[in-house]
Design an enzyme around this catalytic site. Structure first.
Site, PDB file in Angstrom:
ATOM      1  N   ALA A   1       0.865  -1.182   0.000  1.00 47.68           N
ATOM      2  CA  ALA A   1       0.000   0.000   0.000  1.00 47.68           C
ATOM      3  C   ALA A   1       0.898   1.227   0.000  1.00 47.68           C
ATOM      4  CB  ALA A   1      -0.861  -0.025   1.259  1.00 47.68           C
TER       5      ALA A   1
ATOM      6  N   GLY B   1       0.563  -5.110   0.716  1.00 47.60           N
ATOM      7  CA  GLY B   1      -0.598  -5.132  -0.164  1.00 47.60           C
ATOM      8  C   GLY B   1      -0.300  -5.789  -1.505  1.00 47.60           C
TER       9      GLY B   1
ATOM     10  N   GLU C   1       4.253  -5.687   7.078  1.00 50.46           N
ATOM     11  CA  GLU C   1       3.460  -4.656   7.760  1.00 50.46           C
ATOM     12  C   GLU C   1       3.838  -4.472   9.227  1.00 50.46           C
ATOM     13  OE1 GLU C   1       2.326  -6.757   5.544  1.00 50.46           O
ATOM     14  OE2 GLU C   1       0.704  -5.913   4.341  1.00 50.46           O
TER      15      GLU C   1
ATOM     16  N   GLU D   1      -0.608  -9.352  -0.899  1.00 50.37           N
ATOM     17  CA  GLU D   1      -2.029  -9.662  -0.669  1.00 50.37           C
ATOM     18  C   GLU D   1      -2.813  -9.679  -1.975  1.00 50.37           C
ATOM     19  OE1 GLU D   1      -2.148  -6.526   2.397  1.00 50.37           O
ATOM     20  OE2 GLU D   1      -3.234  -8.009   3.583  1.00 50.37           O
TER      21      GLU D   1
HETATM   22  C1  3H9 Z   1       0.626  -2.375   3.380  1.00 47.70           C
HETATM   23  O1  3H9 Z   1       0.827  -2.838   2.290  1.00 47.70           O
HETATM   24  C2  3H9 Z   1      -0.688  -2.464   4.068  1.00 47.70           C
HETATM   25  C3  3H9 Z   1      -1.608  -3.490   3.492  1.00 47.70           C
HETATM   26  O2  3H9 Z   1      -1.457  -4.730   4.136  1.00 47.70           O
HETATM   27  C4  3H9 Z   1      -3.052  -3.139   3.709  1.00 47.70           C
HETATM   28  C5  3H9 Z   1      -3.558  -1.937   3.102  1.00 47.70           C
HETATM   29  C6  3H9 Z   1      -5.053  -1.815   3.233  1.00 47.70           C
HETATM   30  N1  3H9 Z   1       4.615   3.396   0.002  1.00 47.70           N
HETATM   31  O3  3H9 Z   1      13.346   1.799   0.147  1.00 47.70           O
HETATM   32  P1  3H9 Z   1      13.704   2.540  -1.080  1.00 47.70           P
HETATM   33  C7  3H9 Z   1       9.312   4.854  -1.438  1.00 47.70           C
HETATM   34  S1  3H9 Z   1       1.836  -1.545   4.238  1.00 47.70           S
HETATM   35  C8  3H9 Z   1       5.083   4.605  -0.293  1.00 47.70           C
HETATM   36  O4  3H9 Z   1      14.778   3.551  -0.987  1.00 47.70           O
HETATM   37  P2  3H9 Z   1      14.734   0.128  -2.240  1.00 47.70           P
HETATM   38  C9  3H9 Z   1      10.379   5.232  -0.445  1.00 47.70           C
HETATM   39  O5  3H9 Z   1       9.886   6.097   0.527  1.00 47.70           O
HETATM   40  C10 3H9 Z   1       3.184  -1.499   3.113  1.00 47.70           C
HETATM   41  N2  3H9 Z   1       6.361   4.849  -0.639  1.00 47.70           N
HETATM   42  O6  3H9 Z   1      14.038   1.556  -2.293  1.00 47.70           O
HETATM   43  C11 3H9 Z   1      11.408   5.862  -1.341  1.00 47.70           C
HETATM   44  O7  3H9 Z   1      10.978   7.176  -1.609  1.00 47.70           O
HETATM   45  P3  3H9 Z   1      12.042   8.338  -1.798  1.00 47.70           P
HETATM   46  C12 3H9 Z   1       3.911  -2.774   3.056  1.00 47.70           C
HETATM   47  C13 3H9 Z   1       7.189   3.815  -0.680  1.00 47.70           C
HETATM   48  O8  3H9 Z   1      14.927  -0.294  -3.630  1.00 47.70           O
HETATM   49  C14 3H9 Z   1      11.289   5.062  -2.627  1.00 47.70           C
HETATM   50  O9  3H9 Z   1      10.019   4.435  -2.582  1.00 47.70           O
HETATM   51  N3  3H9 Z   1       5.085  -2.637   2.241  1.00 47.70           N
HETATM   52  C15 3H9 Z   1       6.762   2.527  -0.371  1.00 47.70           C
HETATM   53  O10 3H9 Z   1      15.891   0.146  -1.328  1.00 47.70           O
HETATM   54  C16 3H9 Z   1      12.358   4.006  -2.776  1.00 47.70           C
HETATM   55  O11 3H9 Z   1      12.365   3.212  -1.606  1.00 47.70           O
HETATM   56  C17 3H9 Z   1       6.269  -2.262   2.756  1.00 47.70           C
HETATM   57  O12 3H9 Z   1       6.401  -2.062   3.925  1.00 47.70           O
HETATM   58  C18 3H9 Z   1       5.419   2.331  -0.022  1.00 47.70           C
HETATM   59  N4  3H9 Z   1       4.931   1.123   0.275  1.00 47.70           N
HETATM   60  O13 3H9 Z   1      13.709  -0.820  -1.539  1.00 47.70           O
HETATM   61  C19 3H9 Z   1       7.407  -2.129   1.781  1.00 47.70           C
HETATM   62  N5  3H9 Z   1       7.811   1.694  -0.469  1.00 47.70           N
HETATM   63  O14 3H9 Z   1      12.875   7.934  -2.962  1.00 47.70           O
HETATM   64  C20 3H9 Z   1       8.169  -0.860   2.038  1.00 47.70           C
HETATM   65  C21 3H9 Z   1       8.849   2.448  -0.856  1.00 47.70           C
HETATM   66  O15 3H9 Z   1      11.202   9.541  -1.998  1.00 47.70           O
HETATM   67  N6  3H9 Z   1       9.199  -0.636   1.082  1.00 47.70           N
HETATM   68  N7  3H9 Z   1       8.480   3.737  -0.983  1.00 47.70           N
HETATM   69  O16 3H9 Z   1      12.818   8.364  -0.522  1.00 47.70           O
HETATM   70  C22 3H9 Z   1      10.375  -1.301   1.080  1.00 47.70           C
HETATM   71  O17 3H9 Z   1      10.604  -2.192   1.866  1.00 47.70           O
HETATM   72  C23 3H9 Z   1      11.418  -0.865   0.102  1.00 47.70           C
HETATM   73  O18 3H9 Z   1      11.104   0.430  -0.312  1.00 47.70           O
HETATM   74  C24 3H9 Z   1      11.538  -1.766  -1.151  1.00 47.70           C
HETATM   75  C25 3H9 Z   1      12.499  -1.096  -2.171  1.00 47.70           C
HETATM   76  C26 3H9 Z   1      12.129  -3.111  -0.723  1.00 47.70           C
HETATM   77  C27 3H9 Z   1      10.232  -1.940  -1.830  1.00 47.70           C
END
Ligand code: 3H9
Length: 671
Positions: A63, A102, A125, A105
């Site tokens: 999400a 998400g 999450e 999911e």
């Molecule tokens: C969820 O899904 C809830 C659901 O169960 C239910 C919903 C109803 N959203 O980390 P990076 C941005 S909760 C918004 O440097 P990498 C991040 O801020 C979510 N922004 O890259 C950054 O922005 P900026 C569950 C996001 O290659 C840019 O993307 N998911 C999100 O080292 C690059 O990120 C997670 O918790 C996001 N979800 O790693 C996954 N994700 O460039 C969270 C990233 O402006 N994300 N951004 O600073 C990660 O673990 C890592 O970002 C990922 C990529 C592994 C994907």
């Protein structure tokens, strides 16, 4: 506005493709586009199957976290996921990169899942203080069983595509370049197959033993992590309740956690960590220098730990010592760590072998001439460090980066011993260096922009979270630490005990208290080594050989299993000091302990910002969360302080005799 989602038809198969950089987060626009694409495919009699795929570096990474805490726009992810599940035509998820939260999911609601070999799938999450909110805790146990679901949803660690295939989470794994082709092939094969395999219709096999075992095995890890506890409960419910009721329970839990300040704090840490990677005043046009061979001076605990980081990341390391014995000890420490990683399943024997093959050990200082980066990790003594940097200046190749692992000393003074101070940077690793996530990158007065950029890029490459600090004694982390430790000592003189102070800090959420930490690090760090000179409590302990855990006694007495016990001798020493200082002993409340040890840290944080030694308040939070174990669910000292409020903190600081930093109000109240 153009939609990030596009559709294309391939011989009766509709590919619904999302291109929303950087990570295809499932924000409102993406959700709307996906629902529209799905509906189009379901309504079009010419379409027999639908594929969800993503452009760019990853499948949906979850999400959109930036939307959390704001009014939810429709369609919600839960609604979208239900529509996918209910589709009357086969829906296939084509996964590359990271299908997280998400994203995972959404894939679980699809009828089939194909992933590239390098893909990772997970429900992280809990790291944001949440449980999955779009059916993850209900579908996953149906698909892979309760034990695996617990591992994924309650610990939040993603798994490889290969493992996902083994446990039945994905149906097929393909070569990285062949994903869409494979998904299309599968779509045609299953186009007419009915009934569709809906995960929601599968039965959960109840497994109370697996739940009890999981709670037992991970008791320490999940203690205090409310979201993990709730994720376990949601999975329990999956076995007890019909699917729709389980889903409603999960949703209500998700919404409740979303409004919980602990999740807000963890979300702050998520964005703060990414923000910390940005260096003020340095644009994206500055290219990093190339680093493939790293020299490390000193094969002690720190030097060896640092070496493990680089070896694990596939960089060649030249480890330098002055004696063959010290070199052998360092080499053994590195080899033992890799063996233990293999034994614990953290890496394969082959990976360990490959990493060790990158290690070169040397007694000859000139060998450092072949390195692109040299990190000095010797004893914390200015003269020794200056001597090393002067020698390095003669030996290192032009353009090599010269780094010091100093934790307190003046980097500019060290850099001044070279003819190239612009190539000098501080790389402050935290002990144990191969485990602790924090790396303070110290920007000297002369450090060149591309040296800083290189240091930040390297930190990422070796899996560290980097924070830029200016030159000041103790940089960011230890400058705050010193405030806390000083005040903890003062509290001892007024009547508190090490046990009481440590307990207050543990209850706050720290992994250990100030005195446990001192005992672990060594009470004798920085001691002048003269047992006859005793002016402080610490000197009194050192004079008696109470140097901490390593000598079996420090602020605590340790038994043979290193379990701490309150020390009668320390109690006597404290009494002697209180008498000498004529300080009257009084009962000190836990609240006073917290205020006096933590508020001065916040004040010091404000001063660091005022002096320009930290770039932003959230960097200070990142340093303390990743370097000192500040609980992420409290967001870091500066985030926590904002919740406490300026008035309360300023009043307490004044009451306890501190000068309130002139910018404290600004720091705590400016959005
Ligand atoms: C969820 O899904 C809830 C659901 O169960 C239910 C919903 C109803 N959203 O980390 P990076 C941005 S909760 C918004 O440097 P990498 C991040 O801020 C979510 N922004 O890259 C950054 O922005 P900026 C569950 C996001 O290659 C840019 O993307 N998911 C999100 O080292 C690059 O990120 C997670 O918790 C996001 N979800 O790693 C996954 N994700 O460039 C969270 C990233 O402006 N994300 N951004 O600073 C990660 O673990 C890592 O970002 C990922 C990529 C592994 C994907």
């Amino acid at each position: 506005m153009t939609s990030p989602v596009t559709v294309s038809t391939h011989n009766g198969v509709l590919i619904v493709s999302c291109d929303s950089p950087p990570v295809n987060a499932l924000g409102a626009g993406v959700r709307a586009g996906l629902l529209e694409g799905l509906t189009l495919g379901l309504d079009d009699p010419g379409v027999e199957a639908i594929i969800f795929a993503c452009a760019g570096r990853t499948f949906f990474a979850g999400a959109d976290i930036a939307e959390f805490g704001k009014p939810m726009k429709t369609p919600s992810l839960s609604d979208l996921v239900v529509c996918i599940d209910n589709a009357h035509k086969p829906v296939i998820a084509a996964i590359h990169g990271t299908a997280l939260g998400g994203g995972c999911e959404l894939a679980l609601a699809c009828h089939y899942r194909v992933a590239t070999r390098s893909a990772k799938i997970g429900l992280p999450e809990v790291r944001l203080g949440l449980v999955p909110g779009a059916g993850g805790t209900q579908r996953l146990p149906r698909l892979v069983g309760i034990a695996m679901a617990l591992e994924m949803a309650a610990l939040g660690e993603p798994m490889s595509a290969a493992r996902a295939k083994d446990i039945g989470l994905v149906d097929a794994v393909t070569a990285d370049g062949a994903l869409v082709e494979h998904a299309l092939g599968l779509a045609r094969t299953v186009a007419r197959q009915r009934p569709l395999p809906r995960v929601s219709e599968q039965r959960v096999v109840p497994d109370p033993e697996a739940i009890a075992q999981f709670r037992h095995t991970h008791a320490r890890r999940i203690a205090g992590l409310h979201a993990s506890t709730m994720a376990i409960t949601c999975i329990e419910k999956a076995a007890e309740l019909p699917f729709a009721e389980g889903l409603a329970f999960e949703r209500a839990t998700f919404m409740r956690l979303m409004a919980d300040p602990r999740s807000a704090a963890q979300r702050h840490v998520f964005f703060a960590e990414r923000q910390a990677a940005r260096i003020d005043g340095i644009g994206s046009d500055i290219a990093a220098r190339s680093v493939e061979r790293v020299g490390i001076i000193g094969a002690g605990t720190m030097g060896s730990g640092i070496a493990i980081n680089f070896l694990s990341a596939g960089l060649a390391v030249t480890l330098l010592e002055t004696s063959a014995d010290a070199l052998k000890r360092g080499q053994e420490q590195i080899a033992n760590t890799f063996s233990s990683n293999v034994a614990k399943g953290r890496m394969t024997a082959r990976q360990a072998e490959q990493a060790l093959a990158l290690l070169d050990v040397k007694l000859d200082f000139d060998a450092l001439g072949a390195c692109d980066l040299v990190i000095e990790a010797v004893f914390e003594n200015m003269n020794i460090k200056k001597d090393i940097f002067a020698r390095l200046d003669h030996v290192a190749r032009e353009g090599a980066i010269l780094a010091s692992n100093t934790s307190y000393l003046d980097l500019d003074e060290i850099a001044a011993t070279t003819s190239r101070p612009s190539d000098v940077v501080g790389l402050h690793f935290f002990s144990p260096a191969h485990i602790m996530k924090l790396l303070e990158v110290v920007r000297g007065n002369c450090t060149a922009p591309d040296v800083l950029v290189t240091a930040m890029a390297l930190a990422r490459r070796i899996g560290k979270v980097a924070v830029v600090a200016g030159v000041t004694p103790g940089f960011i982390g230890n400058r705050l630490l010193r405030c806390r430790q000083n005040e903890a000592m003062n509290l001892l003189l007024e009547g508190a005990t090490p046990e009481q102070i440590d307990c207050v800090h543990r209850n706050f959420g720290m992994p250990m208290g100030p005195f446990q930490m001192t005992d672990l690090a060594g009470v004798d760090i920085g001691w002048h080594r003269d047992p006859a000179r005793v002016e402080t409590i610490r000197e009194a302990l050192c004079a008696e050989g109470r140097w901490g855990q390593k000598t079996g006694a420090g602020f605590y007495d340790y038994d043979e299993r290193r379990k701490p016990h309150p020390s009668p001798r320390v109690a006597e020493i404290l009494q002697e000091f209180r008498k000498k200082r004529k300080s009257s002993e009084r009962a000190i409340s836990d609240d006073e302990i917290l205020a006096r040890t933590l508020f001065p840290m916040v004040n010091e944080g404000a001063l660091l910002l005022l002096e320009g030694k930290a770039q932003r308040a959230s960097d200070i939070d990142v340093a303390w969360v990743y370097g000192y174990g500040w609980p992420a669910w409290r967001g870091g000292p500066m985030f926590w302080a904002r919740e406490q409020g300026f008035e309360k903190i300023a009043a307490a600081l004044e009451m306890y005799g501190f000068v309130v930093a002139p910018n404290l109000r600004d720091v705590l109240e400016t959005p």
